[in-house]
Design a protein around this motif. Sequence first.
Motif, mmCIF file in Angstrom:
data_model
loop_
_atom_site.group_PDB
_atom_site.id
_atom_site.type_symbol
_atom_site.label_atom_id
_atom_site.label_comp_id
_atom_site.label_asym_id
_atom_site.label_seq_id
_atom_site.Cartn_x
_atom_site.Cartn_y
_atom_site.Cartn_z
ATOM 1 N N HIS A 170 0.977 -1.182 -0.196
ATOM 2 C CA HIS A 170 -0.233 0.099 0.229
ATOM 3 C C HIS A 170 0.867 1.408 -0.004
ATOM 4 C CE1 HIS A 170 -3.745 -2.724 0.383
ATOM 5 N NE2 HIS A 170 -3.010 -3.066 1.227
ATOM 6 N N TYR A 173 -0.907 4.360 -1.872
ATOM 7 C CA TYR A 173 -2.185 4.517 -0.997
ATOM 8 C C TYR A 173 -1.038 5.454 -0.570
ATOM 9 C CZ TYR A 173 -4.723 5.628 2.211
ATOM 10 O OH TYR A 173 -5.973 6.885 3.658
ATOM 11 N N TYR A 469 -2.180 6.783 12.071
ATOM 12 C CA TYR A 469 -2.529 6.039 10.864
ATOM 13 C C TYR A 469 -4.361 6.125 11.107
ATOM 14 C CZ TYR A 469 -3.447 2.150 13.499
ATOM 15 O OH TYR A 469 -3.812 0.924 14.005
ATOM 16 N N ASN A 500 -13.022 -0.569 2.558
ATOM 17 C CA ASN A 500 -11.487 -1.009 1.922
ATOM 18 C C ASN A 500 -10.753 1.411 1.791
ATOM 19 O OD1 ASN A 500 -9.104 -0.280 0.496
ATOM 20 N ND2 ASN A 500 -9.776 -2.192 -0.150
ATOM 21 N N PHE A 502 -8.284 1.951 1.625
ATOM 22 C CA PHE A 502 -7.192 2.705 0.521
ATOM 23 C C PHE A 502 -8.036 2.551 -0.630
ATOM 24 C CE2 PHE A 502 -5.352 -0.872 3.259
ATOM 25 C CZ PHE A 502 -3.921 0.146 3.557
ATOM 26 N N THR A 503 -8.705 2.041 -0.980
ATOM 27 C CA THR A 503 -9.429 2.349 -2.575
ATOM 28 C C THR A 503 -11.128 3.256 -2.160
ATOM 29 O OG1 THR A 503 -11.002 0.540 -1.732
ATOM 30 C CG2 THR A 503 -9.659 0.236 -3.230
#
Length: 615
Positions: A170, A173, A469, A500, A502-503
């Motif tokens: 990732h 990202y 994070y 998700n 990340f997406t």
Amino acid sequence: MPNLKTVISLCLSFALWSGISNAAVVSPPNWWVGMESSELQLMVYEPNIAHSKVSTDYPGVTIKKVSSLDSPNYLFIDLVIEDAAAGQLTLEFIKEGHTVTTVEYELASRRKNSAQRQGFSSKDAIYLLTPDRFANGDTRNDNVQGYTERLDRTTPGGRHGGDVQGIIDHLDYLKEMGFTQIWTMPLLENAMDSYSYHGYAITDYYQLDPRYGTNELYKTLSAKARDKGIGVIMDMVLNHIGSSHSWMTDAPSKDWIHNRGEFTPTTHQRESLHDPHGVKEDQQAFSDGWFVPSMPDLNQQNRFLATYLIQNAIWWVEYADLSGIRVDTYSYSDRAFLSEWTRRLMQEYPDFNIVGEEWSTNPLITSYWQRGTNRYDDYKSYLPSVMDFPLQAQIAPALKEKESWETGLKSLYDILTSDFIYGDPYNLVVFADNHDMSRIFTQLDESQALWDMAMTYVLTTRGIPQIFYGTEILMGNAGTEDHGIIRSDFPGGWKGDKVNAFTGEGLSDHQRQAQQRVRSLLHLRQNHPVVATGRLTHFAPVDGVYVYLRHQDDINEAVLVVINKQAKDINLKLKRFASHLAPFAIAKKLDSQQSRALENTLPVPANSATVWILQ
């Protein structure tokens, strides 16, 4: 605690990994030619190795001294490496005229310009993550034979399976968001029976915990991150080890662990180190005490242990091509040792950066440790940076409190007026929260407007910003202070996750807005460097409105930030700021197509942090 069979197996595995020809374990496992310091001390572990004589005929390498301490199983070899070529040197160990063992030890070539590496700086933005909770990239290492604690995602304090491969997967990202540095909680082996995921109870200083991956994979992470413009900061623990470390059953010397290896709690009274009326006994009670029974406290006044820790840090910088170090519980270690530890690191890497954790809200105490600070004593510190806990402690109260002549936004203003005490306030790491406290969204009672003010402030004030994070998607811990929940799994990091991050799949509208806001502010720092590297000029808050600029004399733009806690829109009158706004004619609003002439007023929405790019 691992049984003897497990310990022996780990030692043998480590010996094979480091290129040693037999079961002897040598630390550091290899070294490099062309280092600034020509001295290297090897710690050799093998049953009954003590009191051996040692010889080598490698050109450019001489043995200065060989030392044995209390344990019969350790030997320390002081080498001088001058004008030596890279290669394998042979060390021969002799007792009573007979060779008892030999060791092949690698001297490697350094990377080009390794000594000139650039450490993290105010140009960067740091992403702090808990590796066990970020992403599971390799399910094959979820459980590892010989390690007691196994995968258990149902338990907040258990191991959840995140690993180094998950971070590698990732990196795009993080790059797309605009982060330029990664700081992970410790990745080194924690062979503890329980609660091992956090990483701060180290049982092997030279080996990654296999549930995270391998040393080679960590090096791969660093290389792949660097290819994307992202540096890697290693979290190092100098003060203590895990109770399952082999030193607890066989330490090189009797004074290796404080308090004779028996639990004696620290007072946590860091103020005792600076108290002009204090006593030595209180200082020792702070420095020599243990955090908890599972974290034995190291005695860095032992010069062999001190050298071990210094060389370990240098080894990881060189091996993994690090861009920085974060030091856990900085002030708990011996002061003289910390001076020498930082001196040696900065001697090898003059442009490197190291940030120390000194959890005090008193800037007089935090500033003491930073290089360049004018101190009350003759202590020498070579530490470039410290975590800005004094600033962090003011963020939530400043945004939540009612505005008055002494509360509210004035708290942020006041804490920055103390910057004169620091050696370099622009090299402090600033943050709204971290892995050891409630998340900022929870601290702010889950008000997205206040969260937005906090994120805008952290990413535009002076210093080096660090974001925990999940902050970018409003992760919180409402109703609990459990660290296992504060460090919850990042959504999308596990196969089958319904959300998700990340997406963007499954995120709420509020989460998407928050993520985009952090992305926008990070890109602002990259596209308009003045907000990261320029001088900070601020004006005392008035009626719940705080105004500051990031500007630089030789740059024809500036960034103006307006924090408005009023419950109504305002037209900010600019007369008060005219002397600093005079060079500019146009104001462009971040995250908007709005652009206007910089004349008498600027519109500022209620309960907002507004960023204007001045040109």
